[in-house]
Structures are given as C-alpha cells and as structure tokens.
Design a protein around this motif. Structure first.
Motif, PDB file in Angstrom:
ATOM      1  N   ARG A   1       0.832  -1.207   0.000  1.00 37.54           N
ATOM      2  CA  ARG A   1       0.000   0.000   0.000  1.00 37.54           C
ATOM      3  C   ARG A   1       0.863   1.253   0.000  1.00 37.54           C
ATOM      4  N   GLU A   2       1.916   1.273   0.805  1.00 36.90           N
ATOM      5  CA  GLU A   2       2.794   2.445   0.885  1.00 36.90           C
ATOM      6  C   GLU A   2       3.555   2.691  -0.417  1.00 36.90           C
ATOM      7  N   ALA A   3       3.805   1.642  -1.178  1.00 38.09           N
ATOM      8  CA  ALA A   3       4.570   1.784  -2.417  1.00 38.09           C
ATOM      9  C   ALA A   3       3.702   2.138  -3.622  1.00 38.09           C
ATOM     10  N   LEU A   4       2.400   2.021  -3.481  1.00 38.75           N
ATOM     11  CA  LEU A   4       1.504   2.316  -4.609  1.00 38.75           C
ATOM     12  C   LEU A   4       1.397   3.817  -4.853  1.00 38.75           C
ATOM     13  N   PRO A   5       1.208   4.213  -6.107  1.00 36.25           N
ATOM     14  CA  PRO A   5       0.910   5.618  -6.388  1.00 36.25           C
ATOM     15  C   PRO A   5      -0.423   6.001  -5.737  1.00 36.25           C
ATOM     16  N   ALA A   6      -0.557   7.249  -5.373  1.00 38.61           N
ATOM     17  CA  ALA A   6      -1.747   7.722  -4.661  1.00 38.61           C
ATOM     18  C   ALA A   6      -3.041   7.415  -5.407  1.00 38.61           C
ATOM     19  N   ASP A   7      -3.003   7.448  -6.743  1.00 37.14           N
ATOM     20  CA  ASP A   7      -4.233   7.223  -7.501  1.00 37.14           C
ATOM     21  C   ASP A   7      -4.669   5.757  -7.523  1.00 37.14           C
ATOM     22  N   GLN A   8      -3.864   4.840  -6.981  1.00 39.67           N
ATOM     23  CA  GLN A   8      -4.236   3.428  -6.950  1.00 39.67           C
ATOM     24  C   GLN A   8      -4.605   2.925  -5.556  1.00 39.67           C
TER      25      GLN A   8
END
Length: 90
Positions: free
Chosen positions: A21-28
C-alpha cells in the motif's frame, strides 16, 4: 578506489499489505483498499493472486525502467532479442 553505480537499483517493497500500500501511487490506493476489503481470506488462491497483482503494480511504480518497458511492450514497441534454436543442428 571502488566504482560507484551511476543509479542505485530500485528497492522493491516487501510482500506485506502495508508495504504494498505504501509503495503504490496515490491514484491506486483507493482501488487497492476496496479490493483488499472485499477479499475472501478463506480462498488462498485469491489471496495470492491479490498480493501478486498489487505487488507487481507497486514494483512497476517504483522501477521507472520497468514501467517504460511495460508501456512499450503493451504498445508493441519493445525491442526483444532474436530467439535461438535450443536443439543442435537446427
């Protein structure tokens, strides 16, 4: 004297829900959370598929070369190596 790399290798996230979750781009993140919240934890095949799908998205978001190669591959523009014969005499 030792040589230093020009660009450091990307650090991939651990395969935990928090790290992904922390590594995902904000839009995902919203889509990740919705899929996570609807996940049936009794179905281990679906749990593994969920983890692998979202971990791959997180890795792709952090590794820009992989991201551009993925885009080029989807567009049919990725230069691939020529295949070679595996058996002798062909």
């Amino acid at each position: 004297m030792t040589a230093q790399p020009v660009e450091s290798a990307p650090r991939y996230p651990r395969k935990t829900l928090r790290a992904i979750r922390e590594a995902l781009p904000a839009d995902q993140v919203v889509a990740f959370e919705a899929a996570r919240d609807g996940l049936d934890l009794d179905d281990l095949t679906k749990v593994a598929a969920f983890r692998d799908k979202w971990w791959a998205r997180a890795v792709t978001a952090q590794d820009h070369q992989l991201d551009s190669d993925s885009d080029a591959g989807m567009a049919g523009d990725l230069a691939l190596a020529e295949p070679w014969a595996l058996a002798s005499g062909q």
